[in-house]
Every structure is written in C-alpha cells, then in structure tokens.
Design a protein around this motif. Sequence first.
Motif, PDB file in Angstrom:
ATOM      1  N   GLN A 121     -38.811   6.843 -14.004  1.00 27.84           N
ATOM      2  CA  GLN A 121     -39.417   7.890 -14.850  1.00 27.84           C
ATOM      3  C   GLN A 121     -41.166   7.727 -14.863  1.00 27.84           C
ATOM      4  O   GLN A 121     -41.675   8.643 -14.392  1.00 27.84           O
ATOM      5  N   GLU A 122     -41.430   6.318 -14.913  1.00 23.17           N
ATOM      6  CA  GLU A 122     -42.925   6.393 -14.883  1.00 23.17           C
ATOM      7  C   GLU A 122     -43.630   6.532 -13.506  1.00 23.17           C
ATOM      8  O   GLU A 122     -44.530   7.077 -13.459  1.00 23.17           O
ATOM      9  N   VAL A 123     -42.800   6.159 -12.344  1.00 21.91           N
ATOM     10  CA  VAL A 123     -43.267   6.343 -11.261  1.00 21.91           C
ATOM     11  C   VAL A 123     -43.261   7.957 -10.773  1.00 21.91           C
ATOM     12  O   VAL A 123     -44.429   8.296 -10.170  1.00 21.91           O
ATOM     13  N   TYR A 124     -42.364   8.443 -11.060  1.00 23.12           N
ATOM     14  CA  TYR A 124     -42.282  10.091 -10.794  1.00 23.12           C
ATOM     15  C   TYR A 124     -43.368  10.796 -11.465  1.00 23.12           C
ATOM     16  O   TYR A 124     -44.076  11.739 -11.138  1.00 23.12           O
ATOM     17  N   GLU A 125     -43.635  10.260 -12.942  1.00 18.08           N
ATOM     18  CA  GLU A 125     -44.682  10.791 -13.808  1.00 18.08           C
ATOM     19  C   GLU A 125     -46.203  10.528 -13.083  1.00 18.08           C
ATOM     20  O   GLU A 125     -47.052  11.325 -13.061  1.00 18.08           O
ATOM     21  N   LYS A 164     -48.924  13.052 -11.542  1.00 14.82           N
ATOM     22  CA  LYS A 164     -50.504  13.021 -11.917  1.00 14.82           C
ATOM     23  C   LYS A 164     -51.452  13.039 -10.759  1.00 14.82           C
ATOM     24  O   LYS A 164     -52.482  13.379 -10.731  1.00 14.82           O
ATOM     25  N   ASN A 165     -50.779  12.342  -9.507  1.00 16.42           N
ATOM     26  CA  ASN A 165     -51.738  12.471  -8.434  1.00 16.42           C
ATOM     27  C   ASN A 165     -51.378  13.524  -7.391  1.00 16.42           C
ATOM     28  O   ASN A 165     -51.877  13.349  -6.151  1.00 16.42           O
ATOM     29  N   TRP A 170     -43.687   7.698  -3.100  1.00 17.24           N
ATOM     30  CA  TRP A 170     -43.287   7.768  -4.557  1.00 17.24           C
ATOM     31  C   TRP A 170     -41.659   8.242  -4.728  1.00 17.24           C
ATOM     32  O   TRP A 170     -41.113   7.319  -5.638  1.00 17.24           O
ATOM     33  N   LEU A 171     -41.264   8.915  -3.994  1.00 14.64           N
ATOM     34  CA  LEU A 171     -40.066   9.399  -4.160  1.00 14.64           C
ATOM     35  C   LEU A 171     -39.087   8.009  -3.747  1.00 14.64           C
ATOM     36  O   LEU A 171     -38.048   7.827  -4.505  1.00 14.64           O
ATOM     37  N   THR A 172     -39.427   7.380  -2.713  1.00 12.93           N
ATOM     38  CA  THR A 172     -38.756   6.211  -2.358  1.00 12.93           C
ATOM     39  C   THR A 172     -38.639   5.079  -3.444  1.00 12.93           C
ATOM     40  O   THR A 172     -37.659   4.492  -3.872  1.00 12.93           O
ATOM     41  N   ASN A 176     -45.723   0.125  -3.313  1.00 13.79           N
ATOM     42  CA  ASN A 176     -46.728   0.092  -4.323  1.00 13.79           C
ATOM     43  C   ASN A 176     -48.116  -0.108  -3.429  1.00 13.79           C
ATOM     44  O   ASN A 176     -49.154   0.569  -3.819  1.00 13.79           O
ATOM     45  N   LYS A 177     -48.016  -0.721  -2.299  1.00 13.67           N
ATOM     46  CA  LYS A 177     -49.186  -0.888  -1.519  1.00 13.67           C
ATOM     47  C   LYS A 177     -49.681   0.608  -0.959  1.00 13.67           C
ATOM     48  O   LYS A 177     -50.772   0.803  -0.729  1.00 13.67           O
ATOM     49  N   ILE A 178     -48.744   1.181  -0.529  1.00 11.27           N
ATOM     50  CA  ILE A 178     -48.780   2.563   0.291  1.00 11.27           C
ATOM     51  C   ILE A 178     -49.462   3.445  -0.853  1.00 11.27           C
ATOM     52  O   ILE A 178     -50.527   4.221  -0.617  1.00 11.27           O
ATOM     53  N   ILE A 179     -48.843   3.635  -1.899  1.00  9.74           N
ATOM     54  CA  ILE A 179     -49.481   4.504  -3.016  1.00  9.74           C
ATOM     55  C   ILE A 179     -50.720   4.245  -3.501  1.00  9.74           C
ATOM     56  O   ILE A 179     -51.560   5.279  -4.075  1.00  9.74           O
ATOM     57  N   ILE A 180     -51.107   3.017  -3.385  1.00  4.32           N
ATOM     58  CA  ILE A 180     -52.617   2.522  -3.813  1.00  4.32           C
ATOM     59  C   ILE A 180     -53.418   3.103  -2.596  1.00  4.32           C
ATOM     60  O   ILE A 180     -54.655   3.755  -3.007  1.00  4.32           O
ATOM     61  N   LYS A 181     -53.061   2.932  -1.280  1.00  2.00           N
ATOM     62  CA  LYS A 181     -53.801   3.492  -0.188  1.00  2.00           C
ATOM     63  C   LYS A 181     -53.947   4.970  -0.150  1.00  2.00           C
ATOM     64  O   LYS A 181     -54.872   5.614   0.217  1.00  2.00           O
TER      65      LYS A 181
END
Length: 204
Positions: free
Chosen positions: A138-142, A146-147, A121-123, A108-113
């Motif tokens: 599902q929410e993570v993949y969506e 979007k990003n 995201w995949l992991t 979660n820290k990485i995808i914010i950075k």
Amino acid sequence: EMAALVKKDPTYNKWQLVLAGVYNALEKSKKAKKIYHTILKKDPSNENACISLNNIYIENKKFKQSLNLLERCRAASTSSEKKVNFLFYTVKSHIQNNQKKIAVKLLNKIIIKDPTFQEAWLTLGLLLEEEKKLTKAQEVYERAIKNGSDGYLILSRLTNIMIVKGKVKEAIPYLTRLVDLEPDNLNSLVKLGIAYSDAKKLGL
C-alpha cells in the motif's frame, strides 16, 4: 520475400528485426538469434534486438546469458532512459529465475533514478503483495501516486488493498479517480458504489 528484402539491404535493422520476429514465431530461434547478434554487433544498445534476444534466453531458462546480455546493452547505451529500461528487464529476468529479493533491490534503485517509472512501482507492489506484505505494498502504491504514477492498475491494486483492510472511506477518492480514468468500467463503478454504501452503513 522478407529474406530477399533483408539481403538487399542487410544494414536496415527494421527489416532484420521483422525477419527475426518471423523466425521466432516459426520456432526457428537459432536463425532469430543470429540476426539479433548481427544487429547488436553493429548497434550494441539496440533496445528491440536486445530485448527480443533476451526473451529467447528467458524462454530457454538461460538466465546467466540473459543478465550478461542486458548488462552489455545497458553499458553500451548513452541514453539514461534506455539504461533504466535495461535495468527493468534485468528485474524481470531475476523474477523469472525466482530471485525476488534481488528484483526488489533493483526496483527500488529504478524508482530512485526515475520516480515516474510506473511499471517499476507496480512490479514492486505486486511482489510485496505476493509476500502478503499488504501494508508495504500500500505504501509503495501511495508513493507511486504522489510521484505522478496514478495509472489504472496502480489505483486498482491500491483500492483493493484498502478495501481488504477495511479502509473504505480512505479508498473512495482513489475509486473516484479510477472511474474518472475509465468511466465505462463496470467493476470500478460497482466498487465505488459499494464503498459509498459501506461507508454510510459504518457512519464514516
């Protein structure tokens, strides 16, 4: 011959890395480790040497050494991209050590950075799937899509979840994108055809 080349030019990291890789392939990890340590002494943020040495630690289940190494390499780096990469390898070390809660926090820290870090995201999604948290996955993949992280693997995982949950109509645009990415992939073509068929039968 390789050892002779390195001896002639011991500062040439490329040859040292190749030689270390050969030693590792021959299961001479002590010699490989010595070379990686030599490289890191001169270039403490060398990504290839750091990750290769880390892999040896992971294979031998030396997780404390792995985490210490990655932290040193990350601290020594002046590149924000490298720092995020080292953090991702830290995640992989935690996963190998069955510390998945810590891994999720770091992901979660990485995808914010770096919201474009597709592997993160995949992991994260796969870890949530392992815990049977399909809605969260599902929410993570969506969010990843979007990003801008709409690679084949993320789209494939997302469509699998949507089909399992009966969200056939919603899956069709993502399945279409999958086919666009790999038009020769029969699996994607079949899934798209079945989705259209099911949607028609259900009157969607």
